[in-house]
Design a protein around this motif. Structure first.
Motif, PDB file in Angstrom:
ATOM      1  N   HIS A  58      -6.670 -29.349 -46.739  1.00 15.37           N
ATOM      2  CA  HIS A  58      -7.094 -30.437 -45.853  1.00 15.37           C
ATOM      3  C   HIS A  58      -7.749 -31.567 -46.648  1.00 15.37           C
ATOM      4  CE1 HIS A  58      -7.278 -27.693 -42.013  1.00 15.37           C
ATOM      5  NE2 HIS A  58      -6.085 -27.769 -42.555  1.00 15.37           N
ATOM      6  N   ALA A  59      -7.337 -31.700 -47.909  1.00 16.69           N
ATOM      7  CA  ALA A  59      -7.894 -32.757 -48.742  1.00 16.69           C
ATOM      8  C   ALA A  59      -7.497 -34.123 -48.206  1.00 16.69           C
ATOM      9  CB  ALA A  59      -7.404 -32.607 -50.181  1.00 16.69           C
ATOM     10  N   THR A  60      -8.419 -35.060 -48.297  1.00 18.49           N
ATOM     11  CA  THR A  60      -8.128 -36.429 -47.894  1.00 18.49           C
ATOM     12  C   THR A  60      -7.608 -37.179 -49.109  1.00 18.49           C
ATOM     13  OG1 THR A  60      -9.902 -36.342 -46.254  1.00 18.49           O
ATOM     14  CG2 THR A  60      -9.068 -38.505 -46.840  1.00 18.49           C
ATOM     15  N   SER A  61      -6.283 -37.213 -49.233  1.00  9.80           N
ATOM     16  CA  SER A  61      -5.668 -37.915 -50.357  1.00  9.80           C
ATOM     17  C   SER A  61      -5.257 -39.326 -49.946  1.00  9.80           C
ATOM     18  CB  SER A  61      -4.447 -37.139 -50.863  1.00  9.80           C
ATOM     19  OG  SER A  61      -3.513 -36.937 -49.829  1.00  9.80           O
ATOM     20  N   SER A  62      -5.846 -39.800 -48.851  1.00 12.02           N
ATOM     21  CA  SER A  62      -5.567 -41.153 -48.348  1.00 12.02           C
ATOM     22  C   SER A  62      -6.879 -41.863 -48.060  1.00 12.02           C
ATOM     23  CB  SER A  62      -4.752 -41.097 -47.050  1.00 12.02           C
ATOM     24  OG  SER A  62      -3.572 -40.381 -47.207  1.00 12.02           O
ATOM     25  N   GLU A  63      -6.778 -43.157 -47.922  1.00  6.72           N
ATOM     26  CA  GLU A  63      -7.913 -43.975 -47.516  1.00  6.72           C
ATOM     27  C   GLU A  63      -7.396 -45.047 -46.565  1.00  6.72           C
ATOM     28  OE1 GLU A  63     -11.733 -43.434 -48.768  1.00  6.72           O
ATOM     29  OE2 GLU A  63     -10.813 -44.144 -50.605  1.00  6.72           O
ATOM     30  N   LEU A  64      -8.126 -45.308 -45.511  1.00  4.69           N
ATOM     31  CA  LEU A  64      -7.847 -46.453 -44.646  1.00  4.69           C
ATOM     32  C   LEU A  64      -8.682 -47.622 -45.140  1.00  4.69           C
ATOM     33  CD1 LEU A  64      -7.874 -44.784 -41.099  1.00  4.69           C
ATOM     34  CD2 LEU A  64      -5.888 -45.453 -42.464  1.00  4.69           C
ATOM     35  N   VAL A  65      -8.020 -48.715 -45.505  1.00  2.20           N
ATOM     36  CA  VAL A  65      -8.705 -49.818 -46.167  1.00  2.20           C
ATOM     37  C   VAL A  65      -8.544 -51.095 -45.350  1.00  2.20           C
ATOM     38  CG1 VAL A  65      -8.968 -51.112 -48.311  1.00  2.20           C
ATOM     39  CG2 VAL A  65      -8.148 -48.748 -48.373  1.00  2.20           C
ATOM     40  N   ASN A  66      -9.654 -51.762 -45.099  1.00  3.94           N
ATOM     41  CA  ASN A  66      -9.649 -53.025 -44.363  1.00  3.94           C
ATOM     42  C   ASN A  66      -9.152 -54.140 -45.286  1.00  3.94           C
ATOM     43  OD1 ASN A  66     -10.159 -55.324 -42.898  1.00  3.94           O
ATOM     44  ND2 ASN A  66     -12.252 -54.795 -42.347  1.00  3.94           N
ATOM     45  N   VAL A  67      -8.006 -54.717 -44.942  1.00  2.61           N
ATOM     46  CA  VAL A  67      -7.446 -55.808 -45.743  1.00  2.61           C
ATOM     47  C   VAL A  67      -7.275 -57.062 -44.885  1.00  2.61           C
ATOM     48  CG1 VAL A  67      -6.306 -54.301 -47.418  1.00  2.61           C
ATOM     49  CG2 VAL A  67      -5.105 -54.946 -45.311  1.00  2.61           C
ATOM     50  N   ALA A  68      -8.141 -57.219 -43.884  1.00  4.45           N
ATOM     51  CA  ALA A  68      -8.011 -58.334 -42.941  1.00  4.45           C
ATOM     52  C   ALA A  68      -8.150 -59.688 -43.624  1.00  4.45           C
ATOM     53  CB  ALA A  68      -9.051 -58.191 -41.829  1.00  4.45           C
ATOM     54  N   ASP A  69      -8.916 -59.763 -44.710  1.00  5.83           N
ATOM     55  CA  ASP A  69      -9.162 -61.044 -45.370  1.00  5.83           C
ATOM     56  C   ASP A  69      -8.207 -61.305 -46.535  1.00  5.83           C
ATOM     57  OD1 ASP A  69     -11.287 -61.475 -43.659  1.00  5.83           O
ATOM     58  OD2 ASP A  69     -12.721 -60.471 -44.980  1.00  5.83           O
ATOM     59  N   GLU A  70      -7.156 -60.517 -46.632  1.00  6.73           N
ATOM     60  CA  GLU A  70      -6.248 -60.651 -47.762  1.00  6.73           C
ATOM     61  C   GLU A  70      -4.870 -61.083 -47.290  1.00  6.73           C
ATOM     62  OE1 GLU A  70      -6.242 -57.116 -50.115  1.00  6.73           O
ATOM     63  OE2 GLU A  70      -8.350 -56.688 -49.681  1.00  6.73           O
ATOM     64  N   ASP A  71      -4.130 -61.694 -48.199  1.00  8.27           N
ATOM     65  CA  ASP A  71      -2.744 -62.037 -47.908  1.00  8.27           C
ATOM     66  C   ASP A  71      -1.889 -60.781 -48.006  1.00  8.27           C
ATOM     67  OD1 ASP A  71      -3.354 -64.716 -47.602  1.00  8.27           O
ATOM     68  OD2 ASP A  71      -3.027 -65.165 -49.731  1.00  8.27           O
ATOM     69  N   VAL A  72      -1.021 -60.596 -47.045  1.00  8.15           N
ATOM     70  CA  VAL A  72      -0.109 -59.452 -47.067  1.00  8.15           C
ATOM     71  C   VAL A  72       1.320 -59.971 -47.012  1.00  8.15           C
ATOM     72  CG1 VAL A  72      -1.778 -57.898 -45.990  1.00  8.15           C
ATOM     73  CG2 VAL A  72      -0.182 -59.190 -44.552  1.00  8.15           C
ATOM     74  N   GLU A  73       2.224 -59.191 -47.561  1.00 10.92           N
ATOM     75  CA  GLU A  73       3.624 -59.573 -47.585  1.00 10.92           C
ATOM     76  C   GLU A  73       4.366 -58.972 -46.393  1.00 10.92           C
ATOM     77  OE1 GLU A  73       5.383 -58.485 -51.253  1.00 10.92           O
ATOM     78  OE2 GLU A  73       4.144 -59.826 -52.470  1.00 10.92           O
ATOM     79  N   THR A  74       5.350 -59.701 -45.905  1.00 12.93           N
ATOM     80  CA  THR A  74       6.196 -59.215 -44.819  1.00 12.93           C
ATOM     81  C   THR A  74       7.603 -59.013 -45.354  1.00 12.93           C
ATOM     82  OG1 THR A  74       4.908 -60.409 -43.146  1.00 12.93           O
ATOM     83  CG2 THR A  74       7.118 -59.693 -42.531  1.00 12.93           C
ATOM     84  N   GLU A  75       8.141 -57.832 -45.086  1.00 16.36           N
ATOM     85  CA  GLU A  75       9.498 -57.554 -45.526  1.00 16.36           C
ATOM     86  C   GLU A  75      10.347 -57.126 -44.343  1.00 16.36           C
ATOM     87  OE1 GLU A  75       9.158 -54.483 -48.426  1.00 16.36           O
ATOM     88  OE2 GLU A  75       8.785 -52.914 -46.958  1.00 16.36           O
ATOM     89  N   GLU A  76      11.604 -57.466 -44.409  1.00 18.27           N
ATOM     90  CA  GLU A  76      12.530 -57.114 -43.336  1.00 18.27           C
ATOM     91  C   GLU A  76      13.270 -55.836 -43.717  1.00 18.27           C
ATOM     92  OE1 GLU A  76      15.013 -60.006 -40.766  1.00 18.27           O
ATOM     93  OE2 GLU A  76      16.378 -59.316 -42.337  1.00 18.27           O
ATOM     94  N   ILE A  77      13.348 -54.920 -42.761  1.00 21.95           N
ATOM     95  CA  ILE A  77      14.100 -53.695 -42.974  1.00 21.95           C
ATOM     96  C   ILE A  77      15.221 -53.620 -41.948  1.00 21.95           C
ATOM     97  CG2 ILE A  77      12.117 -52.460 -43.912  1.00 21.95           C
ATOM     98  CD1 ILE A  77      11.956 -51.007 -41.185  1.00 21.95           C
TER      99      ILE A  77
END
Length: 744
Positions: free
Chosen positions: A306-325
């Protein structure tokens, strides 16, 4: 409701397509000889001929002269037994389920594409030693041989699937699918609460010392898009004793994984033999590794950390990329969708199942980084002692596991197999962290050697049941299982010095639940005052705490629990967070904090509600059911031609023989449970055993799809011998695979 309606219409169209292909074609019943007759007589990828020996339950032992040929043989075994199942797993790993299932799986594919299980494939394969890559490639070539040189499974024709090669990239993507982080299940449940006014108080309750997690109840079929990404996360029990505790003076090991109840099985039993190595054990279809196993020097098994090998990270103030699938749909149509990505990972708040519509949150996951989980398991298969076992496990990254070893030389040990961020031993303020905090945590990963371990303890035994590790240097997780099962293992072992494999068989089937027994006894005292003449009161008082299928007391307790929770929830002054994802904690918290008057009033109503149901059903197994059926049984005009199993079963949410269920007064099926068993007595090379809840074969109509259900219920296991005499006695069917083209 709209989503379910769209799914219903899509499934109706799929069903119509299925009917056109299959309405006049019954599934022929196939015995072992009939199934084995479909195997090819040659494989061009082999360097030398191999023998595959089979027992009556369709369990294979691959005998080869080299590791590469053994890998090819194991791949052929997996393809023969589970090709359709592995095709589904491959499609899930790459997010192309809709190509077969149509719009019904569109939301699932969107989520799977966003999670991006194959992301680290190229870099991970590049870092593997040549020997490991040769093993993986050989295994994939064996699967491909079956896909192209044998009749396709019925599911391929029904759904219009064409065989295609399996390659190393496919196997790696499937392994990442099976590595989905346990914490995702918890986050999905808790995210919906983060908008509540009392979230801070609930979060504080959750991460307190007593707020440990249990496996939440899996979602039903209508929430497939939410359930599948974590379908392979697991519970499990595993324990080993040294020679001071056994009748033979040699160590023994037992393991029973907990996974979704499914047909075909999430596990298969297999073995291989080359001149210098013999291995038996449990394998996940499409993965060339043994999760629990034995070689000539020792045995191993594990449980989910049950190790937490993930993190939820707030990136609201950052630029994010959009990709089409582009997602292919059944019928040669294609659907375009857009995904957002940050430098730390996909914007998981865009995924409906994670229930974070008002935020911009990235999923920072170890599975998106390159790592090699195959080499550690190859090294584990060849381990001769604790030092080699420890070295192998130290290189393993995810999903986090508690790994146990028992060696012929007499030693036993337990260590953590995981690479985890160096999170401080401090209370986080929330589930979502800032980029700076995430970067600090992930700057340095901790490996198994730096995490808690136990080697040759004075008590003479080790055990694991998803419990919290003792005294770690870093925060491994916030969501460990309650200690109930690991405490039960310790109680059963006690001070025994004459343990046998028969004792371990009994432990595997144990259905005693101490917290439920204690609570039922306390409720019986109150019940004598408020409903002294009720049958429910007598059943609670007489109950021994065992969730036997034939138990009236277990039924009475469960029939009372649901209305009791509802009543006490209504009068409780404080809303508690644990109820939302740990059912038994919800019940105990409510009863512990109720006033005597509140408890008496609520219990009287609960008994009145339960009384006629106890009279009607009489025993726990009448409402707690084990249901096994091939997925095709869900389709009209097809399912009626396949067998289904619906049996009473014992067990409960945290018994050693786990069989999970919600608190309910209705007839229900368990869908997450102990579903495989493995035993090894190191005093004798022929004393290794395994059993599956179901059977080996995934082929519709095969007699070996359910032939282990009876033995499972009787705790009767399949012997996995290592000596030539043992193999001759139990594995009489031999398939010879020559080199060269199949039609040569």
């Amino acid at each position: 409701m709209a989503t379910r309606t769209r799914q219903a219409f899509s499934l109706a169209g799929l069903a119509a397509s299925v009917v056109r292909r299959t309405v006049a074609r019954p599934f022929p019943e196939l015995d072992l000889e009939g199934r084995l007759a479909s195997l090819p007589q040659a494989a061009h990828t082999l360097k030398e001929p191999i023998d595959i020996r089979w027992n009556a339950q369709h369990v294979p032992m691959v005998q080869a002269k080299s590791m590469r040929d053994a890998a090819v043989g194991l791949g052929m075994v997996h393809g023969h037994l589970r090709l359709a199942q592995m095709e589904v797993m491959r499609r899930a790993a790459f997010g192309i389920v809709s190509e077969v299932a149509g719009k019904a799986a569109l939301e699932l594919d969107q989520l799977l594409r966003l999670l991006d299980f194959p992301r680290a494939t190229e870099a991970s394969l590049a870092m593997m030693p040549a020997e490991t890559r040769d093993w993986i490639d050989g295994f994939a070539e064996g699967i491909t041989t079956i896909a192209f040189e044998t009749p396709p499974p019925p599911e391929f024709e029904i759904f219009g699937i064409r065989p295609s090669p399996f390659i190393a990239e496919d196997l790696f993507a499937i392994s990442r699918l099976c590595s989905a982080d346990y914490s995702w299940k918890v986050w999905r449940t808790l995210n919906a609460l983060r908008q509540e006014d009392d979230w801070a108080e609930m979060w504080a309750d959750l991460i307190g010392v007593a707020a440990v997690a249990d496996e939440d109840i899996p979602y039903g079929a209508e929430q497939l898009d939410e359930m599948l990404p974590t379908a392979f996360t697991r519970g499990s029990n595993c324990y080993a004793v040294d020679g001071t505790r056994t009748a033979t003076g040699k160590p023994m090991l037992a393991c029973d994984p907990h996974l979704m109840i499914a047909t075909p099985q999430p596990w298969l039993i297999a073995g291989f033999e080359v001149p210098d190595l013999t291995v038996w054990g449990l394998m996940v279809p499409a993965l060339p590794i043994f999760g629990a196993g034995r070689n000539g020097h020792g045995a191993w098994g594990g449980t989910n950390l049950h190790a937490t090998s993930s993190e939820l990270v707030n990136v609201a103030d950052e630029d994010v990329e959009t990709e089409e699938i582009i997602i292919p749909l059944r019928g040669k149509r294609r659907v375009k969708r857009k995904h957002r990505q940050s430098t730390l990972g996909p914007i998981i708040s865009d995924a409906k199942p994670f229930r974070m519509p008002a935020e911009t949150v990235a999923l920072h996951w170890l599975g998106h980084r390159p790592s090699d989980e195959y080499t550690p398991f190859l090294d584990l298969m060849r381990a001769e002692n604790w030092d080699q076992f420890e070295s192998a496990v130290d290189g393993y990254a995810l999903p986090g596991l508690n790994m146990l070893w028992a060696g012929n030389e007499g030693g036993i040990g337990k260590m953590i197999g995981a690479h985890v961020p160096r999170r401080p031993l401090a209370t986080p303020k929330d589930m979502v962290v800032s980029r700076k905090v995430a970067e600090d945590h992930w700057r340095d990963l901790v490996t198994g050697r730096d995490l808690p371990k136990v080697v040759n303890p004075a008590c003479g035994f080790i055990s694991s049941a998803n419990e919290e590790p003792k005294d770690p240097e870093v925060t491994i997780s916030l969501f460990f299982s309650a200690p109930t099962r690991v405490e039960r293992i310790a109680a059963l072992i006690g001070d025994r010095q004459d343990l046998t494999l028969q004792d371990f068989r009994t432990f595997h089937a144990d259905v005693y639940l101490a917290p439920a027994h204690t609570l039922a006894s306390a409720l019986a005292v109150v019940a004598r005052d408020v409903r002294p003449d009720a049958r429910v009161t007598a059943a609670l008082a007489d109950w021994d705490g065992r969730y036997e299928a034939s138990s009236a007391g277990a039924l009475a307790f469960e029939l009372v629990a649901k209305p009791l929770i509802d009543s006490l929830d209504f009068v409780s002054e404080k809303r508690r967070a644990t109820p939302y994802w740990r059912p038994f904690a919800r019940l105990t918290n409510l009863t512990d904090h109720a006033t005597p008057e509140e408890l008496a009033t609520a219990l009287a109503k609960a008994i009145d509600s339960a009384e006629p149901l106890l009279e009607r059903h009489r025993t726990w197994g009448r409402i707690h059911r084990l249901r096994l059926a091939h997925p095709l049984t869900k389709l009209p005009w097809v399912g009626s031609r396949l067998p289904t199993i619906d049996l009473p079963t014992g067990g409960s949410n945290d018994t050693l023989m786990k069989s999970m269920h919600p608190f309910t007064q209705k007839v229900h099926g368990t869908n997450f449970a102990a579903n495989a068993r493995f035993l090894a007595d190191l005093s004798d090379p022929d004393e290794t055993y395994a059993c599956l809840l179901g059977g080996q074969d995934g082929w519709p109509g095969s007699r070996t799809m359910f032939d282990m259900v009876g033995p499972w219920r009787r705790s009767d296991y399949v012997r996995l011998p290592m000596t030539a005499a043992g193999l001759d006695a139990d594995f009489a069917h031999v398939t010879r695979i020559e080199t060269g083209a199949p039609d040569a």
